[in-house]
Scaffold this motif. Structure first.
Motif, PDB file in Angstrom:
ATOM      1  N   GLU A 823      11.067  12.311  34.021  1.00  7.53           N
ATOM      2  CA  GLU A 823       9.643  12.561  34.241  1.00  7.53           C
ATOM      3  C   GLU A 823       8.836  11.291  33.957  1.00  7.53           C
ATOM      4  O   GLU A 823       9.285  10.397  33.239  1.00  7.53           O
ATOM      5  N   PRO A 826       1.681  12.285  34.183  1.00  5.33           N
ATOM      6  CA  PRO A 826       0.904  12.732  35.343  1.00  5.33           C
ATOM      7  C   PRO A 826      -0.082  11.655  35.782  1.00  5.33           C
ATOM      8  O   PRO A 826      -0.578  10.859  34.972  1.00  5.33           O
ATOM      9  N   SER A 854       1.555  15.309  41.824  1.00  4.98           N
ATOM     10  CA  SER A 854       0.999  14.321  40.906  1.00  4.98           C
ATOM     11  C   SER A 854       1.419  14.559  39.468  1.00  4.98           C
ATOM     12  O   SER A 854       1.231  13.705  38.616  1.00  4.98           O
ATOM     13  N   ILE A 855       1.995  15.742  39.181  1.00  7.20           N
ATOM     14  CA  ILE A 855       2.397  16.041  37.789  1.00  7.20           C
ATOM     15  C   ILE A 855       3.598  15.200  37.402  1.00  7.20           C
ATOM     16  O   ILE A 855       3.759  14.782  36.261  1.00  7.20           O
ATOM     17  N   ARG A 856       4.523  14.960  38.355  1.00 12.38           N
ATOM     18  CA  ARG A 856       5.704  14.111  38.132  1.00 12.38           C
ATOM     19  C   ARG A 856       6.533  14.590  36.932  1.00 12.38           C
ATOM     20  O   ARG A 856       6.995  13.819  36.124  1.00 12.38           O
ATOM     21  N   LEU A 859       5.621  21.093  34.498  1.00 14.29           N
ATOM     22  CA  LEU A 859       4.278  21.406  34.016  1.00 14.29           C
ATOM     23  C   LEU A 859       4.367  22.143  32.691  1.00 14.29           C
ATOM     24  O   LEU A 859       4.947  23.236  32.610  1.00 14.29           O
ATOM     25  N   TYR A 862      -2.176  22.685  30.185  1.00 20.38           N
ATOM     26  CA  TYR A 862      -3.380  21.852  30.180  1.00 20.38           C
ATOM     27  C   TYR A 862      -3.893  21.770  28.743  1.00 20.38           C
ATOM     28  O   TYR A 862      -3.771  22.724  27.954  1.00 20.38           O
ATOM     29  N   VAL A 911      -3.836  17.237  32.029  1.00 19.02           N
ATOM     30  CA  VAL A 911      -2.619  17.991  32.356  1.00 19.02           C
ATOM     31  C   VAL A 911      -1.459  17.408  31.547  1.00 19.02           C
ATOM     32  O   VAL A 911      -1.425  16.212  31.264  1.00 19.02           O
ATOM     33  N   ASN A 913       2.861  17.244  30.947  1.00 15.12           N
ATOM     34  CA  ASN A 913       4.243  17.537  31.360  1.00 15.12           C
ATOM     35  C   ASN A 913       5.186  17.148  30.224  1.00 15.12           C
ATOM     36  O   ASN A 913       4.742  16.844  29.110  1.00 15.12           O
ATOM     37  N   GLY A 918      -1.557  13.388  31.092  1.00 15.67           N
ATOM     38  CA  GLY A 918      -2.126  12.605  32.159  1.00 15.67           C
ATOM     39  C   GLY A 918      -3.502  12.072  31.785  1.00 15.67           C
ATOM     40  O   GLY A 918      -3.971  12.227  30.650  1.00 15.67           O
TER      41      GLY A 918
END
Length: 1121
Positions: A823, A826, A854-856, A859, A862, A911, A913, A918
């Motif tokens: 990963e 984000p 776009s999260i890459r 998830l 938030y 966000v 991950n 991000g």
């Protein structure tokens, strides 16, 4: 009934008849065994079946035999080349070829020399279908030359010095085995101080006077010719010195601080370090970039030699030897590189096709460096061989399409690099043959009910026939799902029943014709013992009878025999056997034992046993009952690849029959000293057939158990090493997770040594992108648990599989699991952030989700960062306390509780991950409305008088808005009411009367005491020594026995109001809160304070009231009494 064979082993299900199997196996699978009638007219290209080794060292004193055997139809003819040219054996009278084969016999015992026939030989076996070739056989005679003559000067040195005695043996073929002895052919003793190196030299770390001798002799033994050569004796004299100067270690071999070593895969890697020094150095070994492989690492020559067997590419690296004594340590680094001669990944297999069919030959090998693949056809390089339009060569694969009979040939695949080569023959045989069934017609199968029934239908044909099964004369189709079908044509009924009886027809069809065969199946009732012999205890001299009643199929004739202790009954007229009974008359002690009734038929056998115990006819002392003695005389027989029979002799049962035997095993190769449970058998058995796993060095022991307990273990049996086999399972817990944005870390739980099934355990790691069209990428790694794939795109799903392999072969095809590459943070912040203020302490936040790409990463949720704007008095602080709330998953809104009323807040959303957060969204600002203020910070009483007082207070610490007013509540205290009651006339008179009565009671007690009588007061006074009676209170001197606990409580010490008149919570409970209306103050859900000015509903009568007024008459009376 009708049944057609399906691919591989599978069950038939209702509604899927007829079912046809298009068998994709190769006809070569039918070659072993081939029906003799089939061999008479079946054409087949040559196949090399036996040949001499590539490096063939011969004994020059014996005839030379170079083997070359082959099979084919018609039988092949043989020819040889020597050093690349045709070898005409007819021109050499010493050379003959063995009849019916290609084996050469060169008669050098009568005349001629072996050196004359030294060279490279290759055999060709040829018939009308093609030509197969052997390996290049390098023939060399063994050599055992003499030592060159040399004059060896005596060696004189002082005590403590180092010494190297050179051997330098003559170069022989194969190299000789070196050892040092004296003139009496006694081996010279070796130790950590004195040892022989790999080169044959004798090394002394330091010499001692006892090393003085004149017969240090190096011997070279040439095993091939069974000769021993010796070097001239070396004389060594050690002069004793008064004191030997100690010194730190230095290396005698190898020289310098570093060296290099190259070894081939599969060989034994031998690394050597020999050091001198005083005192004698000790050698240690480490691997700089890893650990030494367990179970493959051995130390030789007093740890001066490190050996790693079955070396692989993973063993490359830097190895360090450390020599250490009391004065210091040195080290030497050996850089090891493991190369590899070619080895097979997939050797080409024989291919049998029918005209017009397609097929492929695949030849895949690996090595280091990567081997080069070249193809030959009938022994000729394919580039110069006659062209075949049906053949197309694509690297390591030959693709055949629309083959014809002229396409038949033998192809050779050669994989070679600088360290060696591999050569494999594989034929392409194009045949057009009608189906043939090889199973004898009208074969009768008899099977016991509820057991499997296997009906054979061995077949042959080209194209490969399809197989159909029918049951009964009318050929009705089978609809039940009780049949299992095998690729070789066999029909299996897993649980045969009575209605399975009948005639079955096997039909084989291809486009050239059809063949069929009938077999018959009969189902028999099982043999059962319906009345078993029972355990018996009888007195000596009496008669005992064992019953054994057998029920069997009426068409089978059983044979019933009786055994004693698994042997025939004694030849004694006292033993009588009739139809269902065994009778023993005049029982003696020797008759004790286990009696077994065994019923045998031609299809099955059953048995039942009972133990006979013989006791004395007269009362005897009670026997001593104990656990059995250990079994003994363990013996292993009938050794097979995966089973062995263990037998033993039971120990004494100590008057309690043995109920069972427990068998344990030890794996001395992988887990020496650790015993595992293997199986248990009945106490009447003394043998057991044990199932074994491959590549395990087994040792067994047996324990006996009776009703008292378990015996000690027996002595261990002899060891039995099973053959190696390919792994039968793959590693578990396979996962694929990235540790960096551009990699994929594949992990698994390795197999243990017991599960490896053989040496050279490795893993084939394969991966490819899940959503791409790429082929699988594979790599073979050593016995590790992790492999990192670099250069992957960020967070992409991958399909992963890890397959175990060893030197024998591969495990079954592994399961495919899905993983993800690494990963990254984000890239996009949540947009359209909106804040809705619900009340003074609660707000709701909404946002739009970010795009999944776009999260890459996975998830996580938030995260909201929010903080309160600093007041002007706090703005000079550097740190702003930010609060964080995380909302799991894909939620797009959330609540912010616990806000402070009448405040200015700022927030943003990010966000999250697995890698982290991000970027933050744009800051959003919002204000909370006013809320209920907190209580005043303090409350003081100032200038109190009899009819008035002044109150002062500080503003609340949390106004939660703009203050508009204060509300004051009060009520009279309980202490003031007590004073009013005490001043009443009726109350004063009552208290005086009570005091008078108490006084009279005291006078009466005093008078009785003077008269010597017993009275309660005296008893209580006598009890003053007991602290639990407490006749007088320490605080105010009152008599505890006569006070009322409810109405006459003494004043507490320190109950005065502080001099500054400040009422604090920790000093007094008499605040306005206590006397207000309503319940105790508490917080709302939003955190605001309510009821700041309300107190308790009721106040209990004050105990130790903190009023500043004088004590009441009640308290005064308590003090008086």
């Amino acid at each position: 009934m009708q049944l057609k064979i399906m691919p591989k082993k599978k069950r038939l299900s209702a509604g899927r008849v007829p079912l046809i199997l298009f068998l994709c196996q190769m006809i070569s699978a039918l070659e072993v065994p081939l029906d003799p009638k089939l061999l008479e007219d079946l054409v087949q290209p040559p196949t090399i079946t036996q040949q001499s080794p590539k490096d063939y060292i011969i004994d020059p004193r014996e005839n030379i035999v170079i083997q070359c055997e082959a099979k084919g139809k018609p039988p092949p003819s043989f020819s040889w080349t020597r050093n690349g040219t045709h070898f005409d054996i007819d021109k050499d009278p010493l050379v003959t070829m063995k009849p019916g084969s290609g084996t050469l016999i060169i008669n050098i015992m009568s005349e001629g020399k072996a050196e004359t026939y030294e060279g490279v030989y290759q055999c060709t076996a040829r018939n009308e279908r093609g030509a197969a070739i052997s390996n290049n056989i390098v023939v060399r005679p063994s050599r055992s030359p003499l030592w060159t003559k040399e004059k060896l000067e005596p060696i004189t040195l002082r005590n403590g010095q180092s010494l190297v005695l050179p051997c330098r043996p003559p170069v022989g073929l194969p190299p000789p085995i070196i050892f040092w002895m004296d003139n009496s052919f006694q081996r010279l003793p070796q130790s950590e101080r004195v040892s022989q190196g790999l080169n044959g030299d004798l090394y002394f770390s330091n010499v001692l006077p006892e090393d003085t001798r004149e017969d240090y002799i190096c011997y070279a033994r040439f095993n091939h010719t069974q000769t021993i050569q010796q070097k001239q004796p070396i004389s060594v004299k050690v002069i004793s010195a008064k004191s030997s100067r100690e010194r730190p270690p230095t290396f005698l071999t190898p020289e310098g601080n570093a060296s290099n070593k190259e070894e081939l895969r599969g060989n034994v890697l031998s690394l050597e370090c020999i050091a001198e020094g005083l005192p004698t150095p000790i050698i240690y070994w480490i691997k700089e970039d890893g650990i030494l492989p367990i179970n493959r690492t051995f130390y030789k020559n007093f740890k001066k030699t490190l050996q790693i067997i079955h070396v692989s590419e993973a063993d490359s690296g830097n190895y360090q030897c450390i020599a250490k004594n009391a004065l210091g340590a040195i080290h030497h680094t050996i850089s090891v590189t493991v190369k590899a001669a070619p080895y097979w990944i997939m050797a080409p297999q024989n291919l049998v096709l029918s005209p017009g069919e397609d097929g492929t030959l695949i030849c895949r090998a690996n090595g280091k460096p990567k081997p080069r693949i070249s193809w030959l056809t009938n022994g000729v390089p394919v580039e110069i061989a006659p062209d075949d339009p049906s053949r197309k060569i694509d690297g390591d694969t030959i693709i055949f399409s629309n083959v014809q009979e002229r396409s038949s040939a033998v192809y050779q695949c050669n994989a070679s690099n600088e360290y060696g080569y591999l050569l494999a023959n594989a034929f392409v045989n194009v045949l057009a043959e009608q189906p043939r069934i090889l199973t004898p017609t009208n074969t009768l199968y008899q099977v016991i009910a509820n057991r499997p029934a296997l009906l054979d239908c061995a077949f042959f044909g080209s194209p490969l026939p399809t197989i159909e099964w029918f049951k009964g004369a009318k050929g009705s189709a089978l609809h039940e799902d009780i049949y299992v079908l095998h690729e070789n044509g066999t029909l299996e009924i897993p649980v045969a029943q009575k209605d399975s009886t009948g005639t079955y027809t096997c039909v084989a069809r291809n486009k050239l014709g059809m063949a069929k065969n009938e077999v018959h199946l009969e189902i028999k009732d099982p043999t059962r013992i319906i009345k078993q012999p029972e355990y018996a205890v009888v007195q000596r001299g009496s008669t005992v009878s064992f019953e054994c009643k057998v029920k069997h199929d009426h068409t089978l004739i059983p044979t019933v025999i009786w055994l004693k202790d698994n042997s025939e009954l004694p030849s004694d007229e006292r033993f009588t056997v009739d139809k269902d009974h065994l009778v023993i008359a005049d029982v003696s002690d020797d008759d004790s034992g286990t009696y077994t009734c065994m019923a045998n038929t031609t299809l099955d056998n059953v048995s039942a046993s009972a133990v006979l115990s013989v006791v004395a006819p007269t009362p005897t002392p009670a026997p001593v009952y104990d656990v059995p003695n250990p079994p003994f005389d363990l013996e292993l027989t009938n050794p097979l690849d995966k089973s062995v029979q263990l037998s033993w002799t039971p120990g004494d049962d100590n008057n309690s029959p043995i109920t069972k035997f427990i068998i344990e095993y030890e794996d001395t190769m992988h887990e020496a000293g650790l015993w595992h449970h293997h199986t248990e058998v009945s106490g009447t058995q003394t043998t057991a057939q044990l199932k074994l796993s491959p590549y395990v060095n087994y040792s067994f022991r047996v324990m006996a158990e009776n009703s008292i307990g378990r015996s000690l273990p027996s002595e261990a049996s002899e060891q039995y090493l099973t053959k190696a086999a390919e792994p039968d399972k793959n590693p578990m817990a396979v996962e694929g997770l990235g540790s960096e944005p551009d990699n994929l870390v594949i992990t698994w739980k390795p197999l243990n040594g017991f599960e490896s099934n053989g040496p050279g355990l490795q893993y084939k790691v394969s991966w490819r992108q899940k959503d791409g069209d790429d082929e699988w990428t594979s790599v073979v790694v050593a016995n590790v648990s992790k492999y990192i794939v670099s250069g992957t795109p960020t967070f992409v799903p991958y399909l992963i599989k890890v397959q175990a392999l060893n030197d024998v072969g591969f495990a079954p095809e592994p399961a495919i699991v899905m993983g993800h590459s690494g990963e990254d943070l984000p890239m996009v912040a949540p947009g359209n952030v909106r804040v809705t203020v619900v009340n003074s302490t609660l707000a709701e936040v909404h946002w739009d989700p970010v795009p999944l790409k776009s999260i890459r990463g996975h998830l996580q949720g938030y995260r909201i960062y929010y903080w309160k704007a600093q007041s002007p008095s706090k703005r000079n602080r550097r740190h702003i306390e930010k609060k964080i709330l995380t909302f799991q998953g894909s939620k797009t809104h959330g609540m912010l509780p616990g806000l402070e009323p009448f405040s200015h807040y700022t927030l943003n959303v990010r966000v999250v991950n697995g890698k982290g957060e991000g970027p933050a969204s744009a800051d959003q600002v919002f204000n909370t409305p006013e809320g209920v203020p907190s209580a005043p910070s303090s409350l003081k009483i100032v200038n109190p008088t009899l009819d008035s007082l002044t109150l002062e207070w500080d503003p609340p610490s949390h106004p939660n808005g703009i203050l508009t007013e204060y509300t004051l509540k009060y009520q009279p205290t309980m202490a003031s009411r007590q004073v009013d009651i005490a001043t009443q006339g009726w109350f004063i008179g009552l208290m005086c009367a009570v005091a008078l009565l108490i006084l009279i009671l005291l006078i009466v007690c005093f008078i009785r005491r003077n008269k010597g009588g017993k009275y309660p007061v005296k008893e209580k006074e006598d009890a003053r020594a007991d602290p639990e009676i407490q006749p007088m209170k320490e605080d105010d001197g009152t008599f505890g026995e006569y006070s009322d606990a409810e109405d006459h409580k003494p004043l507490k010490k320190g109950s005065r109001t502080p001099s500054d008149r400040t009422v604090k919570k920790e000093d007094s409970d008499d605040s306005l809160v206590d006397y207000g209306e309503g319940v105790n103050g508490q917080f709302n859900e939003d955190g605001s304070f309510i009821g700041q000015y309300s107190g308790k509903k009721e106040k209990e009568p004050a105990e130790g009231n903190e009023s500043s007024e004088a004590p009441s008459p009640v308290n005064a009376m308590n003090s008086f009494v």
